[in-house]
Design an enzyme around this catalytic site. Structure first.
Site, PDB file in Angstrom:
ATOM      1  N   LYS A   1      42.627  45.863  37.486  1.00 18.09           N
ATOM      2  CA  LYS A   1      41.804  45.682  38.692  1.00 18.09           C
ATOM      3  C   LYS A   1      42.720  45.120  39.767  1.00 18.09           C
ATOM      4  O   LYS A   1      43.102  43.955  39.735  1.00 18.09           O
ATOM      5  CB  LYS A   1      40.663  44.688  38.385  1.00 18.09           C
ATOM      6  CG  LYS A   1      39.399  44.903  39.168  1.00 18.09           C
ATOM      7  CD  LYS A   1      39.534  44.811  40.676  1.00 18.09           C
ATOM      8  CE  LYS A   1      39.427  43.400  41.185  1.00 18.09           C
ATOM      9  NZ  LYS A   1      39.788  43.297  42.627  1.00 18.09           N
TER      10      LYS A   1
ATOM     11  N   GLU B   1      47.844  32.886  36.045  1.00 23.50           N
ATOM     12  CA  GLU B   1      48.996  32.537  36.890  1.00 23.50           C
ATOM     13  C   GLU B   1      48.419  32.234  38.264  1.00 23.50           C
ATOM     14  O   GLU B   1      47.966  33.136  38.969  1.00 23.50           O
ATOM     15  CB  GLU B   1      49.990  33.711  36.958  1.00 23.50           C
ATOM     16  CG  GLU B   1      50.509  34.187  35.608  1.00 23.50           C
ATOM     17  CD  GLU B   1      51.429  33.179  34.919  1.00 23.50           C
ATOM     18  OE1 GLU B   1      51.835  32.182  35.546  1.00 23.50           O
ATOM     19  OE2 GLU B   1      51.728  33.396  33.726  1.00 23.50           O
TER      20      GLU B   1
ATOM     21  N   CYS C   1      53.371  32.735  45.883  1.00 23.00           N
ATOM     22  CA  CYS C   1      52.892  31.631  45.049  1.00 23.00           C
ATOM     23  C   CYS C   1      53.974  30.577  44.863  1.00 23.00           C
ATOM     24  O   CYS C   1      53.703  29.391  44.805  1.00 23.00           O
ATOM     25  CB  CYS C   1      52.436  32.159  43.695  1.00 23.00           C
ATOM     26  SG  CYS C   1      53.707  33.114  42.861  1.00 23.00           S
TER      27      CYS C   1
ATOM     28  N   GLU D   1      47.493  24.441  49.262  1.00 25.44           N
ATOM     29  CA  GLU D   1      48.305  25.656  49.371  1.00 25.44           C
ATOM     30  C   GLU D   1      47.886  26.379  50.647  1.00 25.44           C
ATOM     31  O   GLU D   1      46.736  26.794  50.779  1.00 25.44           O
ATOM     32  CB  GLU D   1      48.049  26.568  48.155  1.00 25.44           C
ATOM     33  CG  GLU D   1      48.938  27.791  48.161  1.00 25.44           C
ATOM     34  CD  GLU D   1      48.664  28.738  46.991  1.00 25.44           C
ATOM     35  OE1 GLU D   1      47.497  28.868  46.565  1.00 25.44           O
ATOM     36  OE2 GLU D   1      49.629  29.362  46.511  1.00 25.44           O
TER      37      GLU D   1
HETATM   38  P1  NAD Z   1      42.145  35.707  44.581  1.00 25.85           P
HETATM   39  O1  NAD Z   1      41.931  34.708  43.507  1.00 25.85           O
HETATM   40  O2  NAD Z   1      41.228  35.686  45.750  1.00 25.85           O
HETATM   41  O3  NAD Z   1      42.085  37.188  43.990  1.00 25.85           O
HETATM   42  C1  NAD Z   1      42.918  37.614  42.935  1.00 25.85           C
HETATM   43  C2  NAD Z   1      42.267  38.794  42.231  1.00 25.85           C
HETATM   44  O4  NAD Z   1      41.059  38.343  41.598  1.00 25.85           O
HETATM   45  C3  NAD Z   1      41.862  39.935  43.144  1.00 25.85           C
HETATM   46  O5  NAD Z   1      42.063  41.171  42.489  1.00 25.85           O
HETATM   47  C4  NAD Z   1      40.368  39.683  43.344  1.00 25.85           C
HETATM   48  O6  NAD Z   1      39.647  40.848  43.704  1.00 25.85           O
HETATM   49  C5  NAD Z   1      39.977  39.191  41.959  1.00 25.85           C
HETATM   50  N1  NAD Z   1      38.728  38.408  41.913  1.00 25.85           N
HETATM   51  C6  NAD Z   1      38.147  37.702  42.909  1.00 25.85           C
HETATM   52  N2  NAD Z   1      36.995  37.143  42.465  1.00 25.85           N
HETATM   53  C7  NAD Z   1      36.849  37.502  41.171  1.00 25.85           C
HETATM   54  C8  NAD Z   1      35.874  37.227  40.165  1.00 25.85           C
HETATM   55  N3  NAD Z   1      34.800  36.477  40.423  1.00 25.85           N
HETATM   56  N4  NAD Z   1      36.043  37.750  38.936  1.00 25.85           N
HETATM   57  C9  NAD Z   1      37.155  38.506  38.653  1.00 25.85           C
HETATM   58  N5  NAD Z   1      38.093  38.807  39.562  1.00 25.85           N
HETATM   59  C10 NAD Z   1      37.962  38.305  40.809  1.00 25.85           C
HETATM   60  O7  NAD Z   1      43.673  35.524  45.039  1.00 25.85           O
HETATM   61  P2  NAD Z   1      44.435  36.266  46.203  1.00 25.85           P
HETATM   62  O8  NAD Z   1      43.946  35.736  47.506  1.00 25.85           O
HETATM   63  O9  NAD Z   1      44.433  37.737  45.969  1.00 25.85           O
HETATM   64  O10 NAD Z   1      45.944  35.759  45.936  1.00 25.85           O
HETATM   65  C11 NAD Z   1      46.438  34.557  46.428  1.00 25.85           C
HETATM   66  C12 NAD Z   1      46.509  33.516  45.352  1.00 25.85           C
HETATM   67  O11 NAD Z   1      47.213  34.021  44.211  1.00 25.85           O
HETATM   68  C13 NAD Z   1      47.305  32.290  45.777  1.00 25.85           C
HETATM   69  O12 NAD Z   1      46.680  31.130  45.292  1.00 25.85           O
HETATM   70  C14 NAD Z   1      48.651  32.494  45.094  1.00 25.85           C
HETATM   71  O13 NAD Z   1      49.412  31.313  44.897  1.00 25.85           O
HETATM   72  C15 NAD Z   1      48.224  33.100  43.810  1.00 25.85           C
HETATM   73  N6  NAD Z   1      49.347  33.803  43.178  1.00 25.85           N
HETATM   74  C16 NAD Z   1      49.879  33.290  42.037  1.00 25.85           C
HETATM   75  C17 NAD Z   1      50.985  33.919  41.449  1.00 25.85           C
HETATM   76  C18 NAD Z   1      51.618  33.395  40.195  1.00 25.85           C
HETATM   77  O14 NAD Z   1      52.361  34.139  39.559  1.00 25.85           O
HETATM   78  N7  NAD Z   1      51.364  32.166  39.796  1.00 25.85           N
HETATM   79  C19 NAD Z   1      51.514  35.083  42.036  1.00 25.85           C
HETATM   80  C20 NAD Z   1      50.925  35.576  43.198  1.00 25.85           C
HETATM   81  C21 NAD Z   1      49.831  34.931  43.760  1.00 25.85           C
END
Ligand code: NAD
Length: 495
Positions: free
Chosen positions: A194, A269, A303, A399
């Site tokens: 997804k 992550e 991140c 963040e």
């Molecule tokens: P997000 O949590 O909003 O979304 C991530 C994914 O989860 C998307 O595909 C989204 O559609 C899905 N999602 C959202 N709600 C959901 C639910 N209720 N159930 C299942 N899936 C759901 O994050 P984002 O805005 O896309 O990314 C930014 C965040 O990701 C930042 O906090 C960043 O630090 C983190 N990040 C972490 C890493 C790492 O390796 N630690 C890498 C990249 C980004």
């Protein structure tokens, strides 16, 4: 990013075909027929659209993945052949590097050089690295005493977990998809992926290459769409053995509760607020460009962004002057202009969120040395920003996920270590010094999944990637990430 080679960078794609779901080897519309527009964030204009999967589409994808891993063609593919397919995929990513980089650039607004020189070659490297592992996954034998007078042979079988539900964020979609798919496929699992609603274009192209590499239908399935619908359906779907999630802590918490409630394995992550600690002995002129990259790469939407910059007080003014000059020198603009070093934030919501956090910092009393506001009125550009603060301000605690570095002074190593660890996050950390005893002290004391000394960059696929505290649960990449995609079954043969 500066280009020093003769290589011509890819140009902006004219238009991008509307993306469909990939279920059981077929490109299909969502059952509901729903789609959502894809917006180029640098121009605020539509470039494509993606299908919005619903629970029925997810259930079909999970059923295909379940069949393939339990009894389908994929379940009979040898480790060596899984390795060949992954290697072929790595080749295809290299062959289509320009196209993948252009799609990622237009989708999220990052300067084209970043995916072209960085992320896309890294994604290929990840598939190549785990290709080599696919026929080297094995159990253990034990020399145990006889049982009831009969001989006993005991050993373990390392088998795939089953169906992995992979949920990815928008900020580095191709590389993070590779992190999830490569080890899981090497170990023989099947995937329902997804991707993020905000950025799916390069993932759709990657899945087309997976199809071309010869993976059997149903091995990798893609459901694009909303997190609250498609993501949630995947997390709760019976038939999914593991949820591998990268994204925000807020969403991660909800996923952990639901997936754990259903007794699925999870890896999370999550976000970071990583420290860069600059001791007075560091050569500021030599390090400033990498310190700046650690803050500003991908518009700070990384991140691992080293956005809390702890500076020993003796060199505070010298560092702030250099970092502000570096920020002011960054060329912000069209992601496809070769001279551009910083592109645009992903969307209006992110622009508002970054602006609001900087505003909260101002109200708290932080010093805005440079930047701190939107740039222009078309495209979601934000000026590279340098703030000076203490470790308690909102800009030091939260963040921001934007091009904002917060400089925080310290006097002693003990204070720097205490301040660096005084955060809910623990993703990565950077230390700038040439003092070996300080290196030993900090590398041992920093609470983070990784520590860089005198450098900053993405993880190599050979090393585990993980966060502690609010930054995550479990590991990806490296041998431990590979083994986390397997289950070890104990076999006792008596007689
Ligand atoms: P997000 O949590 O909003 O979304 C991530 C994914 O989860 C998307 O595909 C989204 O559609 C899905 N999602 C959202 N709600 C959901 C639910 N209720 N159930 C299942 N899936 C759901 O994050 P984002 O805005 O896309 O990314 C930014 C965040 O990701 C930042 O906090 C960043 O630090 C983190 N990040 C972490 C890493 C790492 O390796 N630690 C890498 C990249 C980004």
């Amino acid at each position: 990013m500066t280009t020093t080679t003769e290589t011509r960078l890819p140009t902006r794609p004219d238009g991008v075909t509307d993306a469909k779901l990939f279920i059981d080897g077929e490109w299909v519309e969502a059952v509901s027929g729903e789609r959502t527009p894809v917006i180029d964030p640098s121009r605020e204009s539509q470039i494509s659209s993606i299908a919005l999967a619903g629970p029925e589409d997810v259930a079909r994808a999970v059923a295909a993945a379940r069949r393939e891993v339990d009894e389908g063609a994929w379940s009979r593919v040898s480790g060596a052949d899984r390795g060949r397919m992954l290697w072929r995929l790595a080749d295809l990513i290299e062959e289509h590097r320009e196209e993948l980089a252009a799609l990622e650039s237009v989708d999220i607004g990052r300067p084209i050089g970043e995916p072209f020189f960085g992320e896309i070659p890294l994604a290929s490297e990840v598939f190549r690295y785990f290709a080599g592992y696919a026929d080297k996954i094995h159990g253990t034998t034990f020399d145990l005493p006889d049982l009831g007078g009969k001989s006993r042979r005991t050993y373990t079988l390392r088998q795939p977990l089953g169906v992995v539900g992979a949920i990815t964020p928008w900020n580095a979609p191709t590389m993070i998809t590779a992190w999830k798919l490569a080890p899981a496929l090497a170990a023989g699992n099947t995937i329902v992926l997804k991707s993020a609603q905000e950025a799916s274009l390069s993932t759709v192209r990657l899945v087309q290459l997976i199809e071309e590499a010869g993976f059997p239908a149903g091995t990798v399935n893609l459901v694009t769409g909303r997190g609250s619908v498609a993501g949630e359906a995947l997390v709760t779907a019976p038939g999914v053995d593991k949820i591998s999630f990268t994204g925000s802590p807020e969403v991660g918490r909800g996923i952990a509760a639901k997936a754990s409630g259903a007794l699925k394995k999870i890896v999370l992550e999550l976000g970071g607020k990583s420290p860069q600690i600059i001791r007075a002995d560091a050569d500021l002129d030599e390090i400033i460009s990498t310190v700046g990259t650690g803050v500003f790469a991908n518009q700070g939407q990384t991140c691992a962004s080293g956005s809390r910059i702890f500076v020993q007080r003796d060199v505070l003014d010298a560092l702030v002057d250099r970092l502000a000059a570096h920020a002011d020198s960054i060329r912000v603009g069209d992601p496809f202009d070769e001279a551009t070093q910083m592109g645009t934030l992903i969307n209006e919501r992110q622009l508002k969120s970054v602006s609001a956090l900087v505003e909260q910092g101002r109200e708290y009393g932080v010093d805005v040395v440079t930047g701190g506001e939107r740039l222009g009125d078309r495209g979601y550009f934000f000026k590279p920003t340098v703030l000076v603060s203490d470790n308690d301000s909102p800009v030091a605690r939260q963040e921001i996920f934007g091009p904002v570095g917060t400089v925080i002074p310290f006097d002693t190593d003990e204070e720097a270590l205490r301040l660096a660890n005084d955060t809910e996050y623990g993703l990565t950390s950077v230390l700038w010094t040439n003092d070996s005893s300080a290196i030993n002290r900090f590398t041992k004391g920093l609470k983070a999944g990784s520590v860089w000394v005198n450098a900053w960059g993405p993880p190599h696929p050979a090393t585990p990637w993980l966060g502690v505290k609010t930054s995550g649960i479990g590991e990806e990449l490296g041998t431990s990430g590979l083994l986390a995609e397997t289950v070890e079954k104990v076999v006792n043969v008596v007689g």
